[in-house]
Scaffold this motif. Structure first.
Motif, PDB file in Angstrom:
ATOM      1  N   GLU A 106      43.996  36.711  28.143  1.00 47.51           N
ATOM      2  CA  GLU A 106      45.448  36.130  28.421  1.00 47.51           C
ATOM      3  C   GLU A 106      46.646  36.924  27.509  1.00 47.51           C
ATOM      4  N   ASN A 107      46.361  37.265  26.118  1.00 47.04           N
ATOM      5  CA  ASN A 107      47.509  38.027  25.595  1.00 47.04           C
ATOM      6  C   ASN A 107      47.759  39.486  26.105  1.00 47.04           C
ATOM      7  N   LEU A 108      46.480  40.128  26.884  1.00 49.42           N
ATOM      8  CA  LEU A 108      47.002  41.581  27.353  1.00 49.42           C
ATOM      9  C   LEU A 108      47.911  41.266  28.543  1.00 49.42           C
ATOM     10  N   LEU A 109      47.950  40.428  29.442  1.00 52.33           N
ATOM     11  CA  LEU A 109      48.591  40.307  30.505  1.00 52.33           C
ATOM     12  C   LEU A 109      50.070  40.069  29.989  1.00 52.33           C
ATOM     13  N   ILE A 110      50.019  39.119  28.714  1.00 52.61           N
ATOM     14  CA  ILE A 110      51.531  38.904  28.165  1.00 52.61           C
ATOM     15  C   ILE A 110      52.135  39.980  27.868  1.00 52.61           C
ATOM     16  N   LEU A 160      50.905  50.194  36.827  1.00 53.06           N
ATOM     17  CA  LEU A 160      50.031  50.216  37.730  1.00 53.06           C
ATOM     18  C   LEU A 160      48.635  50.115  37.739  1.00 53.06           C
ATOM     19  N   VAL A 161      48.411  49.818  36.022  1.00 47.00           N
ATOM     20  CA  VAL A 161      47.249  49.555  35.753  1.00 47.00           C
ATOM     21  C   VAL A 161      46.585  48.008  35.820  1.00 47.00           C
ATOM     22  N   ILE A 162      47.673  47.190  36.172  1.00 48.82           N
ATOM     23  CA  ILE A 162      47.427  45.560  36.357  1.00 48.82           C
ATOM     24  C   ILE A 162      46.442  45.376  37.262  1.00 48.82           C
ATOM     25  N   PRO A 163      46.577  46.158  38.621  1.00 46.42           N
ATOM     26  CA  PRO A 163      45.551  45.725  39.493  1.00 46.42           C
ATOM     27  C   PRO A 163      44.141  46.078  39.003  1.00 46.42           C
ATOM     28  N   MET A 164      43.835  47.200  38.448  1.00 44.98           N
ATOM     29  CA  MET A 164      42.559  47.498  37.911  1.00 44.98           C
ATOM     30  C   MET A 164      42.124  46.680  36.739  1.00 44.98           C
ATOM     31  N   ILE A 165      43.040  46.264  36.050  1.00 44.17           N
ATOM     32  CA  ILE A 165      42.613  45.100  35.113  1.00 44.17           C
ATOM     33  C   ILE A 165      42.191  43.818  35.589  1.00 44.17           C
ATOM     34  N   LEU A 166      42.942  43.439  36.560  1.00 43.07           N
ATOM     35  CA  LEU A 166      42.531  42.128  37.359  1.00 43.07           C
ATOM     36  C   LEU A 166      41.273  42.441  37.967  1.00 43.07           C
ATOM     37  N   ILE A 167      40.879  43.338  38.388  1.00 42.48           N
ATOM     38  CA  ILE A 167      39.718  43.723  39.090  1.00 42.48           C
ATOM     39  C   ILE A 167      38.363  43.372  38.061  1.00 42.48           C
ATOM     40  N   MET A 168      38.787  44.096  36.812  1.00 47.20           N
ATOM     41  CA  MET A 168      37.911  43.908  35.709  1.00 47.20           C
ATOM     42  C   MET A 168      37.565  42.451  35.578  1.00 47.20           C
ATOM     43  N   TYR A 169      38.810  41.880  35.436  1.00 45.88           N
ATOM     44  CA  TYR A 169      38.853  40.301  35.138  1.00 45.88           C
ATOM     45  C   TYR A 169      37.915  39.197  36.028  1.00 45.88           C
ATOM     46  N   THR A 170      38.007  39.816  37.351  1.00 44.73           N
ATOM     47  CA  THR A 170      37.353  39.080  38.314  1.00 44.73           C
ATOM     48  C   THR A 170      35.784  39.717  38.206  1.00 44.73           C
ATOM     49  N   ILE A 171      35.499  40.548  37.867  1.00 40.74           N
ATOM     50  CA  ILE A 171      34.142  40.843  37.422  1.00 40.74           C
ATOM     51  C   ILE A 171      33.317  40.199  36.376  1.00 40.74           C
ATOM     52  N   GLN A 172      34.142  40.043  35.423  1.00 41.95           N
ATOM     53  CA  GLN A 172      33.838  39.091  34.280  1.00 41.95           C
ATOM     54  C   GLN A 172      33.737  37.748  34.620  1.00 41.95           C
ATOM     55  N   LYS A 173      34.554  37.278  35.484  1.00 40.85           N
ATOM     56  CA  LYS A 173      34.563  35.922  35.929  1.00 40.85           C
ATOM     57  C   LYS A 173      33.471  35.518  36.643  1.00 40.85           C
ATOM     58  N   ILE A 174      32.877  36.414  37.422  1.00 38.28           N
ATOM     59  CA  ILE A 174      31.826  36.212  38.231  1.00 38.28           C
ATOM     60  C   ILE A 174      30.468  36.291  37.397  1.00 38.28           C
ATOM     61  N   SER A 175      30.682  36.982  36.482  1.00 39.61           N
ATOM     62  CA  SER A 175      29.610  37.269  35.542  1.00 39.61           C
ATOM     63  C   SER A 175      29.455  36.003  34.727  1.00 39.61           C
ATOM     64  N   THR A 176      30.587  35.540  34.092  1.00 41.07           N
ATOM     65  CA  THR A 176      30.431  34.002  33.103  1.00 41.07           C
ATOM     66  C   THR A 176      30.089  32.988  34.221  1.00 41.07           C
ATOM     67  N   SER A 177      30.482  32.879  35.441  1.00 46.94           N
ATOM     68  CA  SER A 177      30.199  31.774  36.309  1.00 46.94           C
ATOM     69  C   SER A 177      28.763  31.846  36.595  1.00 46.94           C
ATOM     70  N   ILE A 178      28.097  32.834  36.937  1.00 43.96           N
ATOM     71  CA  ILE A 178      26.647  32.983  36.802  1.00 43.96           C
ATOM     72  C   ILE A 178      25.893  32.473  35.629  1.00 43.96           C
ATOM     73  N   TRP A 179      26.194  32.984  34.673  1.00 39.04           N
ATOM     74  CA  TRP A 179      25.717  32.766  33.297  1.00 39.04           C
ATOM     75  C   TRP A 179      25.777  31.343  33.225  1.00 39.04           C
ATOM     76  N   TYR A 180      26.887  30.532  33.275  1.00 39.64           N
ATOM     77  CA  TYR A 180      26.669  29.164  32.956  1.00 39.64           C
ATOM     78  C   TYR A 180      25.926  28.446  33.727  1.00 39.64           C
TER      79      TYR A 180
END
Length: 261
Positions: A78-82, A146-166
């Motif tokens: 969250e802080n990074l996006l800000i 321009l790096v924001i789209p790549m960062i969001l892709i990484m955030y998506t990977i993290q979200k998928i990982s945590t959702s499955i982990w929970y």
């Protein structure tokens, strides 16, 4: 606020519509002191079991490290996006979409388990931390939006990982347990995990007083990689084994309690 209030009211109404699956047998009301004493006794017995069970000790150690990293990175993301100048209205939409993707990705659980089997936790944790390190690297070396789209892709990977982990964490935790044992072990598991994550989250916050959020993401990612690899190596001979490969005292709380007595 109104949307949150609306969903809270809907949840409240739905909660009154639940019915007990089994007939409830009402018992005499106990004094609070006796109830607390029973909780303390259950906590003590489950702690003894966990400390002497190689399987659960390894699993809880994994939870302490991985869940702590999740809590730290949730704040850093969250802080990074800000810092990158993402407007407030887009900020809310981004995390709403990520939550939606996380919910849909639960359907991948069976596929991932089938493919990786006893290496499922290794895959989920390493891909999560790998995404965090990538975010730290590209944000540290480029301030361009321009790096924001790549960062969001990484955030998506993290979200998928945590959702499955929970979803997986309680499945693995409750394996080899009876209904009576499950409550004791789950409570102790949550107790240890919650305290550990709180402590490491505070340390992660203090790190921001020394480093900017971009470098903090990279540093925590690298340290987290070392920690999780060591934990996974420790788990190799203690967790994810076939049922017959476990000792009786590693999977049976009642057996352990009899031995202690």
């Amino acid at each position: 606020m109104f949307i949150c209030l609306g969903f809270s009211l809907i949840s409240l109404v739905l909660s009154f519509r639940f019915k007990d699956v089994y007939e409830v047998q009402k018992s005499e009301q106990q004094k609070i002191s006796l109830t607390l004493k029973e909780y303390g006794k259950d906590l003590k017995s489950s702690f003894k079991f966990i400390l002497k069970s190689k399987r659960l000790k390894a699993y809880i150690l994994f939870q302490v490290v991985f869940y702590s990293l999740i809590c730290i990175f949730d704040t850093y993301n969250e802080n990074l996006l800000i810092d990158l100048g993402v407007p407030e209205e887009q900020f809310s939409m981004i995390f709403a979409v990520l939550t939606f993707i996380g919910g849909i990705s639960i359907s991948l659980k069976k596929t991932i388990e089938k493919k990786f089997r006893n290496r499922t936790l290794s895959f989920i944790s390493l891909i999560y931390i790998g995404a965090a390190i990538f975010v730290g690297v590209i944000s540290s070396y480029s301030v361009d939006k321009l790096v924001i789209p790549m960062i969001l892709i990484m955030y998506t990977i993290q979200k998928i990982s945590t959702s499955i982990w929970y979803i997986l964490e309680y499945k693995y935790l409750n394996n080899f347990t009876t209904e009576k044992e499950r409550n004791k072990i789950t409570f102790t598991y949550e107790f240890i995990g919650g305290i550990s994550a709180s402590i490491f989250s505070i340390l992660g916050g203090l790190l921001l007083n020394i480093l900017n959020v971009k470098n903090a993401v990279l540093m925590v990612g690298l340290v987290g990689t070392i920690a999780i690899v060591l934990v996974l190596d420790y788990m190799r001979s203690r967790f994810g084994l076939k049922p017959e490969e476990y000792r009786k005292e590693d999977v049976d709380l009642e057996y352990k309690e009899k031995v202690i007595k």
